[in-house]
Design a protein around this motif. Structure first.
Motif, PDB file in Angstrom:
ATOM      1  N   SER A 201       1.010  -1.397   0.136  1.00 28.68           N
ATOM      2  CA  SER A 201       0.167  -0.064  -0.143  1.00 28.68           C
ATOM      3  C   SER A 201       1.090   1.259   0.100  1.00 28.68           C
ATOM      4  CB  SER A 201      -0.986   0.107   1.216  1.00 28.68           C
ATOM      5  OG  SER A 201      -0.366   0.144   2.439  1.00 28.68           O
TER       6      SER A 201
ATOM      7  N   THR B  69       0.409   5.886   0.467  1.00 24.70           N
ATOM      8  CA  THR B  69      -0.444   6.880   0.972  1.00 24.70           C
ATOM      9  C   THR B  69      -0.104   8.059   0.312  1.00 24.70           C
ATOM     10  OG1 THR B  69      -1.360   5.785   2.884  1.00 24.70           O
ATOM     11  CG2 THR B  69      -1.788   8.168   2.705  1.00 24.70           C
TER      12      THR B  69
ATOM     13  N   LEU C 150     -15.658  10.165  -2.025  1.00 26.09           N
ATOM     14  CA  LEU C 150     -14.801   9.036  -3.262  1.00 26.09           C
ATOM     15  C   LEU C 150     -15.613   8.296  -4.244  1.00 26.09           C
ATOM     16  CD1 LEU C 150     -11.940   7.682  -3.430  1.00 26.09           C
ATOM     17  CD2 LEU C 150     -12.623   5.986  -1.882  1.00 26.09           C
TER      18      LEU C 150
ATOM     19  N   SER D 156     -14.369   1.185  -4.183  1.00 27.31           N
ATOM     20  CA  SER D 156     -13.143   1.701  -4.689  1.00 27.31           C
ATOM     21  C   SER D 156     -11.892   0.889  -4.154  1.00 27.31           C
ATOM     22  CB  SER D 156     -13.133   3.189  -4.544  1.00 27.31           C
ATOM     23  OG  SER D 156     -11.722   3.756  -4.804  1.00 27.31           O
TER      24      SER D 156
ATOM     25  N   TYR E 152      -9.463   2.540  -3.392  1.00 29.67           N
ATOM     26  CA  TYR E 152      -8.871   3.750  -2.589  1.00 29.67           C
ATOM     27  C   TYR E 152      -9.527   3.703  -1.367  1.00 29.67           C
ATOM     28  CZ  TYR E 152      -6.481   5.101  -6.979  1.00 29.67           C
ATOM     29  OH  TYR E 152      -5.899   4.983  -8.151  1.00 29.67           O
ATOM     30  N   LYS E 153      -8.965   4.132  -0.343  1.00 26.80           N
ATOM     31  CA  LYS E 153      -9.489   4.707   0.925  1.00 26.80           C
ATOM     32  C   LYS E 153      -9.176   6.165   1.275  1.00 26.80           C
ATOM     33  CE  LYS E 153     -10.824   0.370   1.470  1.00 26.80           C
ATOM     34  NZ  LYS E 153     -12.277   0.111   1.391  1.00 26.80           N
TER      35      LYS E 153
ATOM     36  N   VAL F   9      -5.238   9.791   1.163  1.00 27.76           N
ATOM     37  CA  VAL F   9      -5.823   8.789   0.056  1.00 27.76           C
ATOM     38  C   VAL F   9      -4.803   7.579   0.263  1.00 27.76           C
ATOM     39  CG1 VAL F   9      -6.611   8.259  -2.113  1.00 27.76           C
ATOM     40  CG2 VAL F   9      -6.574  10.698  -1.370  1.00 27.76           C
ATOM     41  N   THR F  10      -5.039   6.492   0.528  1.00 24.66           N
ATOM     42  CA  THR F  10      -4.401   5.191   0.553  1.00 24.66           C
ATOM     43  C   THR F  10      -4.939   4.311  -0.405  1.00 24.66           C
ATOM     44  OG1 THR F  10      -3.604   5.532   2.868  1.00 24.66           O
ATOM     45  CG2 THR F  10      -3.719   3.346   1.926  1.00 24.66           C
ATOM     46  N   ILE F  11      -3.857   3.327  -1.265  1.00 22.85           N
ATOM     47  CA  ILE F  11      -4.501   2.469  -1.991  1.00 22.85           C
ATOM     48  C   ILE F  11      -3.608   1.160  -1.825  1.00 22.85           C
ATOM     49  CG2 ILE F  11      -2.787   2.952  -4.014  1.00 22.85           C
ATOM     50  CD1 ILE F  11      -5.011   1.721  -5.701  1.00 22.85           C
TER      51      ILE F  11
ATOM     52  N   ASP G 110      -9.816   6.507 -10.114  1.00 22.28           N
ATOM     53  CA  ASP G 110     -11.151   7.144  -9.197  1.00 22.28           C
ATOM     54  C   ASP G 110     -10.777   8.583  -9.029  1.00 22.28           C
ATOM     55  OD1 ASP G 110     -13.556   7.215  -7.875  1.00 22.28           O
ATOM     56  OD2 ASP G 110     -12.921   5.541  -6.520  1.00 22.28           O
TER      57      ASP G 110
ATOM     58  N   LEU H 113      -7.667  10.236  -9.126  1.00 17.71           N
ATOM     59  CA  LEU H 113      -6.643   9.121  -8.372  1.00 17.71           C
ATOM     60  C   LEU H 113      -6.404   8.299  -9.723  1.00 17.71           C
ATOM     61  CD1 LEU H 113      -8.877   8.939  -5.246  1.00 17.71           C
ATOM     62  CD2 LEU H 113      -7.095  10.583  -5.840  1.00 17.71           C
TER      63      LEU H 113
END
Length: 464
Positions: free
Chosen positions: A52, A54, A74, A80, A82-83, A109-111, A126, A141
Protein backbone atom coordinates in the motif's frame (compact mmCIF):
# COMPACT_ATOMS: atom_id res chain seq x y z
CA UNK A 1 -18.29 66.48 22.99
CA UNK A 2 -19.06 63.81 25.52
CA UNK A 3 -22.13 62.73 23.51
CA UNK A 4 -20.08 62.66 20.31
CA UNK A 5 -17.48 60.44 21.95
CA UNK A 6 -20.19 58.08 23.10
CA UNK A 7 -21.63 57.88 19.59
CA UNK A 8 -18.22 57.16 18.07
CA UNK A 9 -17.57 54.46 20.65
CA UNK A 10 -20.91 52.87 19.89
CA UNK A 11 -20.13 52.88 16.14
CA UNK A 12 -16.75 51.27 16.72
CA UNK A 13 -18.30 48.60 18.93
CA UNK A 14 -20.97 47.90 16.28
CA UNK A 15 -18.36 47.64 13.55
CA UNK A 16 -16.35 45.27 15.70
CA UNK A 17 -19.32 43.04 16.35
CA UNK A 18 -20.36 43.22 12.66
CA UNK A 19 -16.90 42.12 11.56
CA UNK A 20 -16.85 39.39 14.19
CA UNK A 21 -20.23 38.10 13.04
CA UNK A 22 -19.05 38.24 9.44
CA UNK A 23 -16.02 36.10 10.27
CA UNK A 24 -18.18 33.61 12.14
CA UNK A 25 -20.65 33.24 9.28
CA UNK A 26 -20.09 30.97 6.25
CA UNK A 27 -19.36 32.34 2.82
CA UNK A 28 -22.13 31.17 0.49
CA UNK A 29 -21.13 32.77 -2.81
CA UNK A 30 -20.30 30.52 -5.78
CA UNK A 31 -17.32 32.84 -6.29
CA UNK A 32 -15.74 31.61 -3.06
CA UNK A 33 -12.00 31.06 -3.54
CA UNK A 34 -11.28 27.35 -3.03
CA UNK A 35 -8.11 25.61 -4.17
CA UNK A 36 -6.50 22.19 -3.88
CA UNK A 37 -2.79 21.50 -3.65
CA UNK A 38 -3.10 18.98 -6.50
CA UNK A 39 -5.52 18.29 -9.35
CA UNK A 40 -4.53 14.64 -9.39
CA UNK A 41 -2.69 12.04 -7.34
CA UNK A 42 -0.62 9.53 -9.31
CA UNK A 43 0.56 6.46 -7.43
CA UNK A 44 3.39 5.46 -9.76
CA UNK A 45 4.82 2.76 -7.51
CA UNK A 46 5.05 -0.58 -9.32
CA UNK A 47 4.34 -3.31 -6.78
CA UNK A 48 5.89 -6.73 -7.07
CA UNK A 49 3.96 -7.98 -4.01
CA UNK A 50 0.85 -6.83 -2.17
CA UNK A 51 1.49 -3.41 -0.69
CA UNK A 52 0.00 0.00 0.00
CA UNK A 53 0.96 3.61 -0.43
CA UNK A 54 -0.55 6.82 0.93
CA UNK A 55 -0.55 10.29 -0.59
CA UNK A 56 -2.28 13.49 0.43
CA UNK A 57 -3.52 16.82 -0.80
CA UNK A 58 -4.88 19.94 0.90
CA UNK A 59 -8.09 21.87 0.39
CA UNK A 60 -7.61 25.62 0.91
CA UNK A 61 -10.27 28.12 1.95
CA UNK A 62 -8.81 31.36 0.59
CA UNK A 63 -11.62 33.54 1.93
CA UNK A 64 -12.02 35.77 4.99
CA UNK A 65 -15.07 33.77 6.07
CA UNK A 66 -15.59 30.16 7.04
CA UNK A 67 -16.38 27.71 4.26
CA UNK A 68 -18.72 24.76 4.55
CA UNK A 69 -17.94 21.84 2.26
CA UNK A 70 -21.27 20.13 1.78
CA UNK A 71 -19.66 16.86 0.71
CA UNK A 72 -16.30 15.20 0.06
CA UNK A 73 -16.87 11.90 -1.73
CA UNK A 74 -14.75 9.08 -3.08
CA UNK A 75 -16.32 8.28 -6.45
CA UNK A 76 -16.13 4.51 -6.20
CA UNK A 77 -17.44 4.47 -2.64
CA UNK A 78 -16.84 1.34 -0.60
CA UNK A 79 -15.98 -0.60 -3.78
CA UNK A 80 -13.13 1.73 -4.68
CA UNK A 81 -9.58 0.37 -4.43
CA UNK A 82 -8.80 3.65 -2.64
CA UNK A 83 -9.49 4.67 0.96
CA UNK A 84 -9.99 8.28 2.05
CA UNK A 85 -9.27 10.04 5.34
CA UNK A 86 -10.29 13.68 5.88
CA UNK A 87 -8.73 15.35 8.93
CA UNK A 88 -8.52 12.08 10.79
CA UNK A 89 -11.93 10.72 9.79
CA UNK A 90 -11.84 7.68 7.49
CA UNK A 91 -14.90 7.24 5.27
CA UNK A 92 -15.76 7.07 1.56
CA UNK A 93 -18.07 10.07 1.99
CA UNK A 94 -18.16 12.93 4.52
CA UNK A 95 -20.68 15.77 4.82
CA UNK A 96 -20.60 19.31 6.22
CA UNK A 97 -16.89 19.81 6.73
CA UNK A 98 -15.93 23.29 8.00
CA UNK A 99 -12.75 25.08 7.00
CA UNK A 100 -11.85 28.23 8.90
CA UNK A 101 -11.12 31.40 6.95
CA UNK A 102 -7.70 31.37 5.25
CA UNK A 103 -7.14 27.85 6.51
CA UNK A 104 -6.90 24.35 4.99
CA UNK A 105 -7.58 20.68 5.69
CA UNK A 106 -5.73 17.52 4.71
CA UNK A 107 -7.18 14.67 2.65
CA UNK A 108 -5.18 11.42 2.83
CA UNK A 109 -5.64 8.76 0.15
CA UNK A 110 -4.39 5.18 0.46
CA UNK A 111 -4.40 2.40 -2.10
CA UNK A 112 -3.61 -1.25 -1.52
CA UNK A 113 -2.62 -3.32 -4.55
CA UNK A 114 -2.24 -7.04 -5.10
CA UNK A 115 -0.37 -6.95 -8.42
CA UNK A 116 -0.75 -10.68 -9.00
CA UNK A 117 -4.56 -10.50 -9.17
CA UNK A 118 -5.30 -11.43 -12.77
CA UNK A 119 -8.65 -9.63 -12.80
CA UNK A 120 -7.17 -6.36 -11.57
CA UNK A 121 -7.11 -3.55 -14.15
CA UNK A 122 -3.74 -2.20 -15.22
CA UNK A 123 -4.78 1.32 -14.27
CA UNK A 124 -6.83 1.86 -11.12
CA UNK A 125 -8.74 5.10 -11.58
CA UNK A 126 -11.13 7.01 -9.33
CA UNK A 127 -11.76 10.57 -8.22
CA UNK A 128 -12.63 12.59 -5.14
CA UNK A 129 -15.36 15.20 -5.56
CA UNK A 130 -15.48 18.30 -3.35
CA UNK A 131 -18.84 20.07 -3.24
CA UNK A 132 -19.37 23.58 -1.87
CA UNK A 133 -21.80 26.42 -2.54
CA UNK A 134 -23.36 24.59 -5.49
CA UNK A 135 -19.99 23.95 -7.13
CA UNK A 136 -17.84 20.83 -7.49
CA UNK A 137 -14.09 20.33 -7.80
CA UNK A 138 -12.45 17.01 -8.60
CA UNK A 139 -9.11 15.45 -7.72
CA UNK A 140 -8.32 12.52 -10.00
CA UNK A 141 -6.71 9.34 -8.65
CA UNK A 142 -4.55 6.99 -10.71
CA UNK A 143 -2.49 3.98 -9.65
CA UNK A 144 -0.79 1.04 -11.27
CA UNK A 145 -2.56 -2.28 -10.83
CA UNK A 146 -1.35 -5.71 -11.89
CA UNK A 147 2.24 -6.53 -12.69
CA UNK A 148 3.37 -4.82 -15.88
CA UNK A 149 6.02 -2.51 -17.24
CA UNK A 150 4.54 0.97 -17.08
CA UNK A 151 5.77 3.69 -19.43
CA UNK A 152 4.53 7.25 -19.08
CA UNK A 153 5.27 9.69 -21.94
CA UNK A 154 7.98 7.34 -23.21
CA UNK A 155 10.70 8.40 -25.66
CA UNK A 156 12.80 5.86 -27.55
CA UNK A 157 15.91 7.60 -28.94
CA UNK A 158 17.96 4.52 -29.93
CA UNK A 159 17.60 0.78 -30.47
CA UNK A 160 15.24 -0.72 -27.89
CA UNK A 161 13.63 -4.16 -27.60
CA UNK A 162 10.39 -5.02 -25.80
CA UNK A 163 10.27 -8.56 -24.37
CA UNK A 164 7.28 -10.72 -23.49
CA UNK A 165 8.02 -11.34 -19.80
CA UNK A 166 5.44 -8.75 -18.67
CA UNK A 167 2.85 -6.70 -20.52
CA UNK A 168 3.66 -3.07 -21.28
CA UNK A 169 1.21 -0.35 -20.29
CA UNK A 170 1.58 2.99 -22.05
CA UNK A 171 0.29 6.21 -20.48
CA UNK A 172 0.47 9.60 -22.15
CA UNK A 173 2.05 8.15 -25.29
CA UNK A 174 5.16 6.46 -26.66
CA UNK A 175 7.37 8.00 -29.35
CA UNK A 176 10.11 6.37 -31.37
CA UNK A 177 12.19 9.30 -32.59
CA UNK A 178 13.57 9.45 -36.13
CA UNK A 179 16.92 7.96 -35.05
CA UNK A 180 15.28 5.27 -32.93
CA UNK A 181 14.13 1.73 -33.54
CA UNK A 182 11.72 -0.34 -31.43
CA UNK A 183 11.76 -4.12 -31.88
CA UNK A 184 8.93 -6.04 -30.24
CA UNK A 185 9.46 -9.73 -29.60
CA UNK A 186 6.87 -12.44 -30.18
CA UNK A 187 4.19 -12.75 -27.50
CA UNK A 188 4.55 -9.19 -26.21
CA UNK A 189 1.35 -7.43 -25.12
CA UNK A 190 1.09 -3.64 -25.25
CA UNK A 191 -1.87 -1.94 -23.61
CA UNK A 192 -2.42 1.76 -24.20
CA UNK A 193 -4.35 4.20 -22.03
CA UNK A 194 -6.98 6.44 -23.59
CA UNK A 195 -4.44 9.29 -23.84
CA UNK A 196 -1.60 7.20 -25.27
CA UNK A 197 -0.87 7.17 -29.03
CA UNK A 198 2.16 5.34 -30.35
CA UNK A 199 4.11 7.72 -32.60
CA UNK A 200 6.69 6.23 -34.95
CA UNK A 201 9.16 8.71 -36.41
CA UNK A 202 11.84 6.01 -36.66
CA UNK A 203 11.24 2.27 -37.08
CA UNK A 204 8.86 -0.26 -35.51
CA UNK A 205 9.54 -3.97 -35.99
CA UNK A 206 6.90 -6.37 -34.64
CA UNK A 207 8.14 -9.96 -34.89
CA UNK A 208 5.10 -11.93 -33.80
CA UNK A 209 4.43 -15.58 -34.57
CA UNK A 210 1.24 -17.61 -34.96
CA UNK A 211 1.62 -19.15 -31.50
CA UNK A 212 2.84 -15.90 -29.94
CA UNK A 213 1.22 -12.91 -31.65
CA UNK A 214 1.94 -9.34 -30.60
CA UNK A 215 -1.09 -7.51 -29.25
CA UNK A 216 -1.82 -3.79 -29.16
CA UNK A 217 -5.05 -2.87 -27.35
CA UNK A 218 -6.61 -0.52 -24.83
CA UNK A 219 -5.74 -1.01 -21.17
CA UNK A 220 -9.31 -1.68 -20.04
CA UNK A 221 -9.60 -5.46 -20.10
CA UNK A 222 -12.70 -5.67 -17.92
CA UNK A 223 -16.16 -6.12 -19.41
CA UNK A 224 -17.75 -4.37 -21.17
CA UNK A 225 -14.84 -2.02 -21.88
CA UNK A 226 -12.64 -4.69 -23.42
CA UNK A 227 -14.74 -4.63 -26.61
CA UNK A 228 -15.23 -0.87 -26.91
CA UNK A 229 -13.70 0.78 -29.99
CA UNK A 230 -11.78 4.07 -29.60
CA UNK A 231 -10.28 2.82 -26.32
CA UNK A 232 -6.90 4.30 -27.33
CA UNK A 233 -5.67 6.50 -30.21
CA UNK A 234 -3.66 4.06 -32.38
CA UNK A 235 -0.25 3.72 -34.08
CA UNK A 236 0.96 6.60 -36.27
CA UNK A 237 3.77 6.14 -38.77
CA UNK A 238 4.84 9.69 -39.50
CA UNK A 239 6.92 11.53 -42.09
CA UNK A 240 10.44 10.30 -41.21
CA UNK A 241 9.37 6.76 -40.33
CA UNK A 242 10.83 3.91 -42.40
CA UNK A 243 11.20 0.12 -42.75
CA UNK A 244 8.29 -0.76 -40.46
CA UNK A 245 6.97 -4.32 -40.06
CA UNK A 246 3.87 -5.73 -38.43
CA UNK A 247 4.01 -9.55 -38.52
CA UNK A 248 1.49 -11.67 -36.63
CA UNK A 249 0.40 -8.49 -34.90
CA UNK A 250 -3.10 -7.69 -33.64
CA UNK A 251 -4.21 -4.06 -33.28
CA UNK A 252 -7.59 -3.85 -31.56
CA UNK A 253 -10.13 -1.32 -30.31
CA UNK A 254 -8.29 1.86 -31.36
CA UNK A 255 -9.72 5.11 -32.70
CA UNK A 256 -7.51 5.12 -35.82
CA UNK A 257 -5.66 1.83 -35.54
CA UNK A 258 -2.83 2.22 -38.07
CA UNK A 259 -2.14 5.56 -39.73
CA UNK A 260 0.62 6.00 -42.32
CA UNK A 261 1.61 9.48 -43.55
CA UNK A 262 3.73 10.67 -46.47
CA UNK A 263 6.07 8.87 -48.90
CA UNK A 264 8.83 6.46 -47.91
CA UNK A 265 12.20 8.08 -47.26
CA UNK A 266 13.91 5.16 -49.04
CA UNK A 267 13.08 2.61 -51.72
CA UNK A 268 11.28 0.28 -49.30
CA UNK A 269 7.59 0.38 -48.39
CA UNK A 270 7.02 2.53 -45.35
CA UNK A 271 4.97 -0.28 -43.78
CA UNK A 272 4.75 -4.01 -44.46
CA UNK A 273 1.97 -5.97 -42.75
CA UNK A 274 2.03 -9.77 -42.78
CA UNK A 275 -0.50 -12.15 -41.22
CA UNK A 276 -1.83 -9.38 -39.01
CA UNK A 277 -5.28 -8.35 -37.73
CA UNK A 278 -6.65 -4.84 -37.35
CA UNK A 279 -10.09 -4.96 -35.81
CA UNK A 280 -12.84 -2.85 -34.23
CA UNK A 281 -11.36 0.60 -34.85
CA UNK A 282 -13.91 3.35 -34.42
CA UNK A 283 -12.76 5.59 -37.29
CA UNK A 284 -10.34 3.61 -39.45
CA UNK A 285 -8.41 0.35 -39.39
CA UNK A 286 -5.82 1.49 -41.95
CA UNK A 287 -5.67 5.19 -42.86
CA UNK A 288 -3.08 6.20 -45.43
CA UNK A 289 -2.04 9.41 -47.15
CA UNK A 290 0.47 9.54 -50.03
CA UNK A 291 2.59 6.65 -48.78
CA UNK A 292 3.63 3.07 -49.60
CA UNK A 293 2.10 0.05 -47.83
CA UNK A 294 2.23 -3.69 -48.53
CA UNK A 295 -0.29 -6.00 -46.79
CA UNK A 296 -0.30 -9.79 -47.10
CA UNK A 297 -2.69 -12.29 -45.49
CA UNK A 298 -4.21 -9.61 -43.28
CA UNK A 299 -7.67 -9.18 -41.75
CA UNK A 300 -8.92 -5.58 -41.54
CA UNK A 301 -12.37 -5.81 -40.06
CA UNK A 302 -15.42 -4.17 -38.54
CA UNK A 303 -14.10 -0.63 -38.40
CA UNK A 304 -15.65 2.68 -39.34
CA UNK A 305 -13.46 2.47 -42.44
CA UNK A 306 -11.40 -0.66 -43.02
CA UNK A 307 -9.05 0.85 -45.60
CA UNK A 308 -9.10 4.57 -46.38
CA UNK A 309 -6.48 5.86 -48.82
CA UNK A 310 -6.23 9.50 -49.83
CA UNK A 311 -3.77 11.75 -51.66
CA UNK A 312 -2.34 8.88 -53.67
CA UNK A 313 0.58 6.58 -52.96
CA UNK A 314 1.48 3.00 -53.80
CA UNK A 315 -0.30 0.05 -52.17
CA UNK A 316 -0.49 -3.71 -52.61
CA UNK A 317 -3.01 -5.90 -50.79
CA UNK A 318 -2.66 -9.64 -51.35
CA UNK A 319 -5.03 -12.25 -49.86
CA UNK A 320 -6.56 -9.80 -47.42
CA UNK A 321 -10.08 -9.96 -45.96
CA UNK A 322 -11.89 -6.65 -45.34
CA UNK A 323 -15.35 -7.33 -43.91
CA UNK A 324 -17.63 -4.67 -42.39
CA UNK A 325 -20.71 -5.41 -40.29
CA UNK A 326 -22.56 -2.87 -38.16
CA UNK A 327 -22.77 -3.47 -34.43
CA UNK A 328 -23.76 -1.49 -31.33
CA UNK A 329 -20.54 0.53 -31.38
CA UNK A 330 -19.46 0.93 -35.02
CA UNK A 331 -21.92 1.42 -37.87
CA UNK A 332 -20.97 0.36 -41.37
CA UNK A 333 -21.77 3.76 -42.88
CA UNK A 334 -18.70 4.12 -45.10
CA UNK A 335 -17.23 1.81 -47.74
CA UNK A 336 -14.92 -0.89 -46.51
CA UNK A 337 -12.30 0.30 -49.02
CA UNK A 338 -12.05 3.89 -50.26
CA UNK A 339 -9.31 4.88 -52.73
CA UNK A 340 -8.56 8.48 -53.72
CA UNK A 341 -5.70 10.45 -55.21
CA UNK A 342 -6.80 13.62 -53.39
CA UNK A 343 -7.23 14.73 -49.79
CA UNK A 344 -9.82 17.00 -48.21
CA UNK A 345 -7.83 20.04 -49.33
CA UNK A 346 -7.88 18.76 -52.96
CA UNK A 347 -4.14 18.15 -52.92
CA UNK A 348 -3.34 15.27 -55.27
CA UNK A 349 -0.58 12.71 -55.86
CA UNK A 350 -0.34 9.70 -58.20
CA UNK A 351 -2.24 6.65 -56.96
CA UNK A 352 -1.41 3.00 -57.65
CA UNK A 353 -3.37 0.26 -55.87
CA UNK A 354 -3.43 -3.50 -56.45
CA UNK A 355 -6.06 -5.58 -54.65
CA UNK A 356 -5.32 -9.24 -55.36
CA UNK A 357 -7.22 -12.28 -54.00
CA UNK A 358 -9.07 -10.08 -51.49
CA UNK A 359 -12.55 -10.19 -49.94
CA UNK A 360 -14.16 -6.76 -49.69
CA UNK A 361 -17.60 -7.38 -48.32
CA UNK A 362 -20.02 -6.21 -45.65
CA UNK A 363 -23.66 -5.84 -44.75
CA UNK A 364 -25.86 -3.65 -46.90
CA UNK A 365 -27.56 -1.59 -44.20
CA UNK A 366 -26.02 1.82 -44.95
CA UNK A 367 -23.52 1.37 -47.80
CA UNK A 368 -24.44 0.17 -51.28
CA UNK A 369 -20.84 -0.47 -52.39
CA UNK A 370 -17.93 -1.68 -50.27
CA UNK A 371 -15.28 -0.50 -52.70
CA UNK A 372 -15.38 3.11 -53.88
CA UNK A 373 -12.92 5.34 -55.72
CA UNK A 374 -12.46 9.06 -56.30
CA UNK A 375 -10.22 10.36 -59.09
CA UNK A 376 -9.07 13.98 -59.26
CA UNK A 377 -5.62 13.96 -60.88
CA UNK A 378 -4.30 12.33 -64.04
CA UNK A 379 -2.32 9.40 -62.61
CA UNK A 380 -4.79 6.91 -61.16
CA UNK A 381 -4.36 3.13 -61.30
CA UNK A 382 -6.56 0.69 -59.39
CA UNK A 383 -6.44 -3.01 -60.24
CA UNK A 384 -8.86 -5.46 -58.62
CA UNK A 385 -7.59 -8.93 -59.45
CA UNK A 386 -9.57 -12.08 -58.51
CA UNK A 387 -11.35 -10.42 -55.62
CA UNK A 388 -14.77 -11.05 -54.11
CA UNK A 389 -16.55 -7.76 -53.51
CA UNK A 390 -19.93 -6.17 -52.95
CA UNK A 391 -20.95 -3.15 -55.03
CA UNK A 392 -24.14 -1.75 -56.49
CA UNK A 393 -22.03 -0.59 -59.44
CA UNK A 394 -18.37 -1.04 -60.20
CA UNK A 395 -16.34 2.04 -59.19
CA UNK A 396 -15.04 4.19 -62.01
CA UNK A 397 -11.41 4.22 -63.11
CA UNK A 398 -10.93 0.68 -61.85
CA UNK A 399 -9.80 -2.44 -63.72
CA UNK A 400 -11.44 -5.70 -62.62
CA UNK A 401 -9.94 -9.07 -63.53
CA UNK A 402 -11.93 -12.29 -63.03
CA UNK A 403 -13.48 -10.99 -59.81
CA UNK A 404 -16.68 -12.15 -58.09
CA UNK A 405 -19.36 -9.57 -57.45
CA UNK A 406 -22.23 -9.53 -54.94
CA UNK A 407 -22.01 -13.15 -53.82
CA UNK A 408 -21.87 -13.81 -50.08
CA UNK A 409 -18.36 -15.08 -49.21
CA UNK A 410 -19.71 -17.71 -46.78
CA UNK A 411 -17.91 -16.58 -43.67
CA UNK A 412 -17.89 -19.22 -40.96
CA UNK A 413 -19.80 -17.13 -38.41
CA UNK A 414 -21.14 -13.57 -38.16
CA UNK A 415 -23.09 -13.05 -34.93
CA UNK A 416 -23.55 -9.31 -34.52
CA UNK A 417 -25.70 -9.51 -31.39
CA UNK A 418 -22.94 -11.35 -29.51
CA UNK A 419 -20.08 -9.56 -31.30
CA UNK A 420 -18.67 -12.87 -32.45
CA UNK A 421 -17.05 -12.98 -35.87
CA UNK A 422 -15.15 -15.77 -37.56
CA UNK A 423 -14.08 -14.59 -40.99
CA UNK A 424 -12.62 -17.91 -42.05
CA UNK A 425 -14.46 -19.52 -44.92
CA UNK A 426 -17.07 -22.14 -44.05
CA UNK A 427 -16.16 -25.73 -44.79
CA UNK A 428 -18.91 -25.73 -47.40
CA UNK A 429 -17.14 -26.75 -50.59
CA UNK A 430 -19.38 -24.42 -52.60
CA UNK A 431 -18.06 -21.21 -50.97
CA UNK A 432 -17.48 -18.86 -53.92
CA UNK A 433 -13.86 -17.92 -53.22
CA UNK A 434 -12.40 -21.41 -52.93
CA UNK A 435 -9.61 -21.99 -55.47
CA UNK A 436 -10.58 -18.76 -57.27
CA UNK A 437 -7.47 -16.70 -56.51
CA UNK A 438 -4.43 -16.20 -58.69
CA UNK A 439 -1.04 -17.68 -57.87
CA UNK A 440 1.21 -15.54 -55.63
CA UNK A 441 4.48 -16.15 -53.75
CA UNK A 442 2.51 -16.50 -50.48
CA UNK A 443 2.80 -20.08 -49.19
CA UNK A 444 0.90 -19.58 -45.90
CA UNK A 445 -2.38 -17.97 -44.86
CA UNK A 446 -3.30 -15.83 -41.85
CA UNK A 447 -3.49 -18.95 -39.65
CA UNK A 448 -0.03 -19.93 -40.94
CA UNK A 449 -1.61 -22.90 -42.70
CA UNK A 450 -0.32 -23.94 -46.10
CA UNK A 451 -1.99 -22.53 -49.15
CA UNK A 452 -3.32 -25.51 -51.09
CA UNK A 453 -1.56 -26.86 -54.13
CA UNK A 454 -3.02 -25.15 -57.16
CA UNK A 455 -4.90 -21.89 -57.06
CA UNK A 456 -5.26 -20.25 -53.65
CA UNK A 457 -8.55 -19.31 -52.05
CA UNK A 458 -9.63 -15.69 -52.05
CA UNK A 459 -9.14 -13.93 -48.71
CA UNK A 460 -6.81 -14.13 -45.75
CA UNK A 461 -7.77 -17.71 -44.79
CA UNK A 462 -7.29 -20.85 -46.86
CA UNK A 463 -10.07 -23.41 -46.38
CA UNK A 464 -8.61 -26.49 -44.71
Amino acid sequence: MKNLSSVLAAIIICLFFFESCKKESFITSQDARVATSADSLKFDTVFTATGSITKSFKIFNNNDQKLLLSKIKLGGGINSPYKMNVNGVAAPELNNIEIASNDSIYVFVTITVNPTAANLPFILSDSISIKYNGRTRFVQLEAFGQNAIYIRNGIIPGNVTFFNSLPYVILGGLQVVSSGSLTINAGTRIYCHADAPILIDGTLICNGTKSQPIIFAGDRLDDPYSTYPAAWPGIYFRTTSKNNLLQFTSVKNAYQAVVVFNPSVNANPKLVMKQSIIDNAFDAALLCSNTNVVAENCLLSNSGRNVHIEKGGTYTFTNCTMPAYSNNFVLHKKPSVFLSDADAASQTAPLSVVLRNCIIYGDAGFVDSDIQTSKTGSSFIVNVDRCLYRAAADPANTVFTQSIKNIDPSFDSVDVSHQFYNFRITKNATAPGINKGTATPLLKDLDDNNRNVGLPDIGAYEKQ
